[in-house]
Motif scaffolding. Structure first.
Motif, short mmCIF file in Angstrom:
data_model
loop_
_atom_site.label_atom_id
_atom_site.label_comp_id
_atom_site.label_asym_id
_atom_site.label_seq_id
_atom_site.Cartn_x
_atom_site.Cartn_y
_atom_site.Cartn_z
N GLN A 61 31.36 -14.03 16.48
CA GLN A 61 32.48 -13.11 16.73
C GLN A 61 32.02 -11.67 16.98
N ASN A 62 31.02 -11.20 16.23
CA ASN A 62 30.66 -9.78 16.26
C ASN A 62 29.35 -9.45 16.96
N GLY A 63 28.55 -10.46 17.32
CA GLY A 63 27.25 -10.18 17.90
C GLY A 63 26.31 -9.60 16.84
N TRP A 64 25.36 -8.74 17.27
CA TRP A 64 24.38 -8.16 16.35
C TRP A 64 24.93 -6.90 15.69
N ASN A 65 24.73 -6.79 14.38
CA ASN A 65 25.10 -5.60 13.61
C ASN A 65 23.98 -5.24 12.66
N THR A 66 23.65 -3.95 12.59
CA THR A 66 22.66 -3.48 11.62
C THR A 66 23.33 -3.39 10.26
N VAL A 67 22.72 -4.04 9.24
CA VAL A 67 23.33 -4.08 7.91
C VAL A 67 22.48 -3.38 6.85
N HIS A 68 21.23 -3.05 7.20
CA HIS A 68 20.36 -2.36 6.24
C HIS A 68 19.24 -1.67 7.00
N LEU A 116 14.76 -9.20 10.95
CA LEU A 116 14.07 -8.01 10.46
C LEU A 116 13.37 -7.40 11.65
N LYS A 117 13.74 -6.17 11.98
CA LYS A 117 13.10 -5.43 13.07
C LYS A 117 12.21 -4.36 12.44
N CYS A 118 10.96 -4.39 12.79
CA CYS A 118 10.01 -3.38 12.33
C CYS A 118 9.81 -2.37 13.46
N HIS A 150 21.01 -6.20 -1.46
CA HIS A 150 22.38 -6.64 -1.67
C HIS A 150 23.22 -6.07 -0.53
N LEU A 151 23.92 -6.94 0.19
CA LEU A 151 24.68 -6.53 1.35
C LEU A 151 26.17 -6.73 1.11
N ASN A 152 26.98 -6.00 1.85
CA ASN A 152 28.39 -6.30 1.89
C ASN A 152 28.51 -7.63 2.64
N PRO A 153 29.01 -8.69 1.99
CA PRO A 153 29.00 -10.02 2.61
C PRO A 153 29.71 -10.05 3.97
N GLN A 154 29.03 -10.66 4.93
CA GLN A 154 29.56 -10.84 6.28
C GLN A 154 29.14 -12.21 6.78
N ASN A 155 29.96 -12.81 7.62
CA ASN A 155 29.58 -14.08 8.24
C ASN A 155 28.43 -13.81 9.20
N ALA A 156 27.39 -14.63 9.07
CA ALA A 156 26.23 -14.49 9.95
C ALA A 156 25.54 -15.83 10.12
N ASP A 208 0.87 -1.17 0.00
CA ASP A 208 0.00 0.00 0.00
C ASP A 208 0.91 1.22 0.00
N SER A 209 0.91 1.96 -1.08
CA SER A 209 1.84 3.10 -1.20
C SER A 209 1.60 4.15 -0.13
N ALA A 210 0.43 4.14 0.52
CA ALA A 210 0.16 5.10 1.59
C ALA A 210 0.72 4.63 2.93
N SER A 211 1.14 3.37 3.02
CA SER A 211 1.66 2.83 4.28
C SER A 211 3.17 3.02 4.35
N TYR A 212 3.62 3.54 5.46
CA TYR A 212 5.04 3.81 5.69
C TYR A 212 5.63 2.70 6.55
N PHE A 213 6.80 2.21 6.16
CA PHE A 213 7.49 1.16 6.89
C PHE A 213 8.86 1.65 7.32
N SER A 214 9.18 1.47 8.59
CA SER A 214 10.50 1.80 9.11
C SER A 214 11.01 0.58 9.86
N GLY A 215 12.23 0.16 9.51
CA GLY A 215 12.80 -0.99 10.17
C GLY A 215 14.25 -1.19 9.77
N GLU A 216 14.80 -2.31 10.15
CA GLU A 216 16.18 -2.60 9.78
C GLU A 216 16.42 -4.10 9.75
N ILE A 217 17.48 -4.47 9.05
CA ILE A 217 17.93 -5.85 9.04
C ILE A 217 19.21 -5.90 9.86
N ARG A 218 19.26 -6.87 10.77
CA ARG A 218 20.45 -7.09 11.59
C ARG A 218 20.96 -8.51 11.34
#
Length: 189
Positions: free
Chosen positions: A128-135, A160-162, A149-155, A113-123
């Motif tokens: 070795q590194n714990g949690w990191n936000t990547v997008h 997905l956090k909304c 497309h992400l900079n490749p990292q071991n995970a 729905d183009s009227a719906s706004y979404f804010s979130g992130e991918i971690r």
């Protein structure tokens, strides 16, 4: 601007006064190649197997029988649905670490729905590194498919956090792809 999977592209000027000339410097289009082809397309940077198949899925909530595991069932007709507005989380545990480089989210059609706004992130989480936000997402929901497309990292885990969305969150599929050793030969800028 992140590259996305699309069958068509529309470029629109959202703001301009009548005296301004709007200039576009570059639009770069890469074909979405079959992973079995030798064409050298952008998707050839990834192994074709979806790492999320068979993974453990954990969610903060679900509505009716729309459980979190439905995002990894390879059936676009099913979906996970949260039991309310955000904040909501969905986490996929792959069981071991992989060089994660691509994430494809297929939102359920009711979410678009183009009227719906979404804010979130991918971690991503690694031992070795714990949690990191990547997008980060800060967008209107007007596309059914988001390919990140992400900079490749071991995970081992991907979350997905909304933070903000005005409806129950509905996701049909959440796919995770591993980078091939030659991923750096592909243009992702």
């Amino acid at each position: 601007f992140h590259k996305i999977e699309a069958s068509r592209i529309k470029v629109s000027c959202l703001e301009s006064d009548s005296n301004s000339v709007v200039q576009l410097a570059e639009i770069e289009i890469h074909p979405w190649k079959n992973p079995d082809s030798n064409g050298g397309g952008m998707m050839d940077a990834y192994y074709p197997n979806d790492l999320s198949e068979g993974a453990v899925v954990t969610v903060t909530s679900y509505y009716e029988d729309n459980l979190g595991a439905k995002v990894t069932d390879d059936d676009i007709g099913t979906f996970w649905e949260s039991d309310g507005d955000c904040p909501q989380d969905i986490m996929i545990d792959l069981g071991q670490e992989y060089l994660v480089a691509g994430i494809k989210i297929i939102w359920d059609q009711d979410t678009i729905d183009s009227a719906s706004y979404f804010s979130g992130e991918i971690r991503e989480w690694s031992n070795q590194n714990g949690w990191n936000t990547v997008h980060s997402f800060n967008q209107n929901m007007n596309h059914q498919v988001s390919f990140i497309h992400l900079n490749p990292q071991n995970a081992q885990k991907v979350m997905l956090k909304c933070f903000e969305f005005d409806h129950n969150l509905k996701i049909s599929e959440f796919e995770i792809y591993e980078a091939k050793p030659n991923w750096c030969q592909f243009d992702f800028d």
